[in-house]
Motif scaffolding. Structure first.
Motif, PDB file in Angstrom:
ATOM      1  N   ARG A 105       0.840  -1.204   0.000  1.00  0.00           N
ATOM      2  CA  ARG A 105       0.000   0.000   0.000  1.00  0.00           C
ATOM      3  C   ARG A 105       0.874   1.253   0.000  1.00  0.00           C
ATOM      4  O   ARG A 105       0.600   2.216  -0.709  1.00  0.00           O
ATOM      5  CB  ARG A 105      -0.932  -0.012   1.217  1.00  0.00           C
ATOM      6  N   GLU A 106       1.949   1.242   0.800  1.00  0.00           N
ATOM      7  CA  GLU A 106       2.844   2.397   0.842  1.00  0.00           C
ATOM      8  C   GLU A 106       3.532   2.608  -0.504  1.00  0.00           C
ATOM      9  O   GLU A 106       3.692   3.743  -0.947  1.00  0.00           O
ATOM     10  CB  GLU A 106       3.871   2.235   1.962  1.00  0.00           C
ATOM     11  N   ASN A 119      -2.788  14.593  -0.892  1.00  0.00           N
ATOM     12  CA  ASN A 119      -3.352  13.602   0.026  1.00  0.00           C
ATOM     13  C   ASN A 119      -4.828  13.353  -0.287  1.00  0.00           C
ATOM     14  O   ASN A 119      -5.295  12.218  -0.255  1.00  0.00           O
ATOM     15  CB  ASN A 119      -3.210  14.069   1.477  1.00  0.00           C
ATOM     16  N   GLY A 123      -6.412   9.870  -1.398  1.00  0.00           N
ATOM     17  CA  GLY A 123      -7.542   9.315  -0.649  1.00  0.00           C
ATOM     18  C   GLY A 123      -8.705   8.969  -1.556  1.00  0.00           C
ATOM     19  O   GLY A 123      -9.284   7.884  -1.447  1.00  0.00           O
ATOM     20  N   ILE A 128      -9.887   5.951   0.562  1.00  0.00           N
ATOM     21  CA  ILE A 128      -9.511   6.057   1.970  1.00  0.00           C
ATOM     22  C   ILE A 128      -9.617   7.538   2.333  1.00  0.00           C
ATOM     23  O   ILE A 128      -9.702   8.394   1.458  1.00  0.00           O
ATOM     24  CB  ILE A 128      -8.073   5.531   2.238  1.00  0.00           C
ATOM     25  N   SER A 129      -9.603   7.833   3.609  1.00  0.00           N
ATOM     26  CA  SER A 129      -9.717   9.235   4.008  1.00  0.00           C
ATOM     27  C   SER A 129      -8.408   9.974   3.728  1.00  0.00           C
ATOM     28  O   SER A 129      -7.336   9.367   3.612  1.00  0.00           O
ATOM     29  CB  SER A 129     -10.056   9.344   5.493  1.00  0.00           C
ATOM     30  N   ASN A 131      -6.918  11.770   5.799  1.00  0.00           N
ATOM     31  CA  ASN A 131      -6.098  11.571   6.997  1.00  0.00           C
ATOM     32  C   ASN A 131      -5.333  10.243   6.925  1.00  0.00           C
ATOM     33  O   ASN A 131      -4.156  10.174   7.290  1.00  0.00           O
ATOM     34  CB  ASN A 131      -6.994  11.620   8.243  1.00  0.00           C
ATOM     35  N   THR A 132      -5.997   9.202   6.441  1.00  0.00           N
ATOM     36  CA  THR A 132      -5.321   7.905   6.299  1.00  0.00           C
ATOM     37  C   THR A 132      -4.204   7.999   5.264  1.00  0.00           C
ATOM     38  O   THR A 132      -3.111   7.456   5.474  1.00  0.00           O
ATOM     39  CB  THR A 132      -6.337   6.802   5.903  1.00  0.00           C
ATOM     40  N   ARG A 134      -2.520  10.678   4.590  1.00  0.00           N
ATOM     41  CA  ARG A 134      -1.452  11.432   5.261  1.00  0.00           C
ATOM     42  C   ARG A 134      -0.657  10.526   6.203  1.00  0.00           C
ATOM     43  O   ARG A 134       0.569  10.584   6.258  1.00  0.00           O
ATOM     44  CB  ARG A 134      -2.034  12.613   6.034  1.00  0.00           C
ATOM     45  N   ASN A 135      -1.353   9.651   6.938  1.00  0.00           N
ATOM     46  CA  ASN A 135      -0.664   8.726   7.852  1.00  0.00           C
ATOM     47  C   ASN A 135       0.266   7.786   7.082  1.00  0.00           C
ATOM     48  O   ASN A 135       1.387   7.505   7.531  1.00  0.00           O
ATOM     49  CB  ASN A 135      -1.679   7.925   8.663  1.00  0.00           C
ATOM     50  N   HIS A 136      -0.198   7.289   5.942  1.00  0.00           N
ATOM     51  CA  HIS A 136       0.655   6.426   5.113  1.00  0.00           C
ATOM     52  C   HIS A 136       1.891   7.197   4.645  1.00  0.00           C
ATOM     53  O   HIS A 136       3.008   6.668   4.667  1.00  0.00           O
ATOM     54  CB  HIS A 136      -0.116   5.901   3.899  1.00  0.00           C
ATOM     55  N   SER A 139       4.380   7.572   7.348  1.00  0.00           N
ATOM     56  CA  SER A 139       5.082   6.303   7.542  1.00  0.00           C
ATOM     57  C   SER A 139       6.167   6.115   6.480  1.00  0.00           C
ATOM     58  O   SER A 139       7.288   5.686   6.782  1.00  0.00           O
ATOM     59  CB  SER A 139       4.085   5.142   7.494  1.00  0.00           C
TER      60      SER A 139
END
Length: 166
Positions: A105-106, A119, A123, A128-129, A131-132, A134-136, A139
């Motif tokens: 996924r990354e 982002n 998304g 996906i959101s 925010n998700t 952005r989190n990826h 990471s």
């Protein structure tokens, strides 16, 4: 067909070939009953390509600029059941292996970052959101040990994690 017919002891192969990549061929060779030992001889030395070749089963990795005498030594080593990776390439491989591997996924998101997607666009594309997404990306930045998304995109291209968009 060639391997079945000729039953070579050692196979030299490039990573970029017509029809299939060297990595794809390395994976197919694993399924052969008595697979030949394999030595990659290529122009490509990105960390990710080295890692993927070794992970796919190559017993050695050389650049085409390697002196002929060293190529002969490498072929003999691989034929005798040993691995042959020159110190400079081994150091890069070690650095790559220490770094946490990116998830599938990354890698997918990193390709979108390289293409310049925001982002929100990532998304939407992946359902996906924001925010998700952005989190990826955070990471990815952490795993690549870079300071931001632009540097992550640059590092991804330089390391062979993703290819430049057409």
């Amino acid at each position: 067909e060639f391997i079945d017919a000729e039953q070579p002891d050692v196979l030299l192969l490039d990573l970029r070939m017509p029809g299939m990549t060297g990595i794809e061929l390395l994976k197919l060779i694993r399924a052969v009953p008595f697979p030949p030992r394999t030595l990659v001889l290529t122009s490509y030395e990105s960390d990710e390509e080295i890692y993927r070749a070794i992970e796919a089963g190559a017993q050695g990795y050389l650049l085409k600029s390697t002196p002929q005498a060293e190529i002969v030594v490498a072929i003999q080593a691989v034929h005798n059941g040993r691995h042959y990776i020159p110190p400079r390439i081994a150091a890069r491989l070690a650095e790559r292996m220490v770094r946490s591997a990116l998830t599938q996924r990354e890698l997918e998101i990193l390709e979108m970052v390289v293409r310049g997607l925001t982002n929100k666009q990532i998304g939407n594309a992946l359902r996906i959101s924001e925010n998700t997404a952005r989190n990826h990306i955070n990471s990815i930045i952490r795993k690549l040990d870079v300071s931001g998304r632009t540097e992550a995109a640059t590092a991804a291209i330089q390391q062979g994690l993703v290819r430049m968009p057409d």
